[in-house]
Design an enzyme around this catalytic site. Structure first.
Site, PDB file in Angstrom:
ATOM      1  N   GLU A 185      11.000  16.831  14.494  1.00  0.00           N
ATOM      2  CA  GLU A 185      11.528  16.524  13.163  1.00  0.00           C
ATOM      3  C   GLU A 185      11.081  17.612  12.180  1.00  0.00           C
ATOM      4  OE1 GLU A 185      11.963  12.455  10.563  1.00  0.00           O
ATOM      5  OE2 GLU A 185       9.981  12.870  11.332  1.00  0.00           O
ATOM      6  N   LYS A 216       0.887  -1.174   0.000  1.00  0.00           N
ATOM      7  CA  LYS A 216       0.000   0.000   0.000  1.00  0.00           C
ATOM      8  C   LYS A 216       0.922   1.221   0.000  1.00  0.00           C
ATOM      9  CE  LYS A 216      -1.493   2.934   2.122  1.00  0.00           C
ATOM     10  NZ  LYS A 216      -1.175   4.353   1.789  1.00  0.00           N
ATOM     11  N   GLU A 258       9.830   1.446  10.459  1.00  0.00           N
ATOM     12  CA  GLU A 258      10.964   2.368  10.292  1.00  0.00           C
ATOM     13  C   GLU A 258      10.356   3.768  10.295  1.00  0.00           C
ATOM     14  OE1 GLU A 258      13.236   4.925   9.041  1.00  0.00           O
ATOM     15  OE2 GLU A 258      13.092   3.986   7.057  1.00  0.00           O
ATOM     16  N   CYS A 279      14.266  10.587   6.770  1.00  0.00           N
ATOM     17  CA  CYS A 279      14.278  10.315   8.211  1.00  0.00           C
ATOM     18  C   CYS A 279      15.692  10.350   8.762  1.00  0.00           C
ATOM     19  CB  CYS A 279      13.594   8.986   8.495  1.00  0.00           C
ATOM     20  SG  CYS A 279      14.119   7.704   7.368  1.00  0.00           S
TER      21      CYS A 279
END
Ligand code: ADP
Length: 475
Positions: free
Chosen positions: A379, A168, A244, A278
């Site tokens: 972040e 997906k 992750e 990331c």
């Protein structure tokens, strides 16, 4: 969508549009799948599992090599598609396609190295054999920032292990996922081994992935918030989970490092994919002895980076994924500046002329960043390099560890002891020592803490898709 070897429309008949983040132009559309489509896909994967898991490792390896070959042959078309769908500069798209293809080659090789063990027993009449077998049907949810390599990083090891898979992809990048799936279809993977469900709303698909009894494992790459929620739901149903997630990477420049070299590394790394990675450095800790040289080099480099449509020559930084991403970066920069940070380059949106219909933020350097600023904790996922000065060399590793995330960290030093102490002391899964690209299909990638569970890539990557079975034999 691709289910049981056939390209299908969604059962509901709807499609959704895909836009170019640099121009706002509609570049295509994809079926808008729902829960019933996801159900059909996982059931197709379950039906195919018996025969796929009993193929030999050599057969699976040959098919993965074929997929690698096709991806390599189609790399230029894939890179062009990625730039128009995701926005990164063409050069970066080409690099990603190559990285994505590497996972297929690496796991074509690893397929043949799945091995068990024969163990000694305390009983003279007994032998133990440990067998590794594929876990079963894998459900995979992937993000838009690396829309090809994040698929192959899961498909390669899952298929090599003998699992079947349902993908997906992110709603922003279904076209790249369709092109990758076509490669597996053309390579000759049997119907049901690889399935693709596209959707504008991921929630009903996630619900099926985390609850359908035939799904044995969920593998997810994306935000910490969504990963936490999906991992929780999957764990309740005792499914295996790899996630992750986000990061907040420190980048430490020790006093003995060459600050100019470190700044060149930081500038190259920070603006990759417009900071939408990331493992992008989010806190640049620079010792006061090298701070001027570091900042000067960063400012000089960053002011030369051209933002724009990644399809144009000379563009180094593309758009962000959407308006919400630009607004988040703007909020962090405004907060930092209001609390005393300097912004010698950038610091604002780009909205004029060719930027008008895209989602652009100017490549930015922030100086004097401090703990009370949002960017110090949150972040960014944008083209902003926050510089934090420090004096206490003994305290900097602990400062860098002061985050719930634990994905990547970077260290610049010319002293071997400092390098080792930092490598061992930093609580992150990936450490670059004078190295801004510590990633490879051959190496384990993954984080600690809020950055996730499990590793992808390397020989550890395939272990995530294998079950251990013990046989006790009385002879
Ligand atoms: P980002 O904030 O970077 O877009 P997300 O975690 O929202 O990251 O998205 C990563 C992937 O997770 C995408 O494929 C997205 O569609 C999917 N996703 C987001 N929310 C859910 C959900 N509730 N259930 C299943 N998948 C989800």
């Amino acid at each position: 969508m691709y289910i049981n070897g056939e390209w299908l429309e969604a059962l509901g008949g709807e499609r959704f549009e895909v836009t170019n983040p640099a121009t706002g132009a509609v570049i295509g559309d994809a079926p808008n799948g729902g829960a019933s489509d996801a159900q059909a896909a996982v059931e197709a994967a379950a039906a195919a599992f018996g025969s796929w898991s009993s193929t030999t490792a050599y057969e699976r390896s040959d098919l993965l090599y074929k997929a690698w070959q096709l991806m390599t042959e189609r790399s230029e078309d894939l890179a062009q598609l990625m730039t128009s769908e995701q926005g990164k500069p063409l050069k970066a798209s080409r690099a990603e396609v190559k990285y994505g293809a590497d996972f297929l080659r690496w796991y074509a090789e690893e397929a043949k190295r799945i091995a068990g063990e024969v163990l000694a027993s305390g009983r003279a009449d007994q032998r133990f054999i440990v067998l590794k077998q594929p876990v079963g049907v894998v459900a995979a949810v992937t993000p838009w920032n690396y829309p090809i390599s994040m698929l192959t990083r899961k498909m390669g090891p899952a298929l090599a292990a003998g699992c079947t898979i349902v993908l997906k992809p992110a709603e922003a990048t279904p076209l790249c996922a369709m092109a990758v799936t076509q490669i597996f279809a053309d390579a000759g993977f049997p119907p049901g081994t690889v399935n693709l469900v596209t959707a504008r709303d991921p929630k009903p698909i996630g619900q099926v992935f985390t609850s359908h009894p035939v799904v044995a494992k969920l593998t997810f790459t994306g935000s910490t918030a969504v990963g936490r929620q999906l991992a929780g739901a999957a764990a309740t149903n005792l499914k295996r989970v790899s996630v992750e997630l986000g990061g907040h990477a420190p980048f430490i420049v020790f006093p003995d490092a060459d600050p100019v070299r470190a700044a060149k590394g930081a500038a190259a790394l920070k603006f990759l994919n417009s900071g939408q990675a990331c493992i992008s450095p989010n806190r640049l800790y620079v010792h006061s002895s090298g701070a001027d040289a570091f900042t000067e080099t960063m400012v000089e480099r960053v002011s030369r980076v051209r933002a724009g449509n990644g399809a144009e020559d000379g563009v180094g930084v593309g758009p962000l994924v959407n308006e919400a991403a630009v607004a988040k970066v703007e909020r962090q920069v405004e907060d930092a500046v209001a609390k005393g940070a300097g912004a010698p380059v950038g610091g604002h949106r780009l909205t004029d002329g060719a930027f008008a219909d895209g989602h652009f933020f100017a490549p930015t350097v922030l100086t004097g960043v401090a703990e009370d600023m949002t960017i110090y904790r949150e972040e960014t996922f944008g083209p902003v390099a926050p510089i934090i000065g420090y004096d206490d060399v003994d305290a900097v590793v602990e400062m860098a560890n002061d985050t719930n995330y634990g994905l990547a960290a970077y260290v610049y030093t010319q002293n071997l002891s400092t390098a080792f102490r930092a490598f061992e002391g930093l609580r992150f899964g990936i450490i670059g020592i004078n190295d801004v690209n510590p990633t490879s299909a051959a190496a384990p990638f993954g984080g600690m803490g809020d950055s996730g569970l499990g590793r992808e890539g390397g020989h550890e990557g395939i272990a995530e898709y294998l079950e251990t079975k013990l046989g006790g034999f009385a002879i």
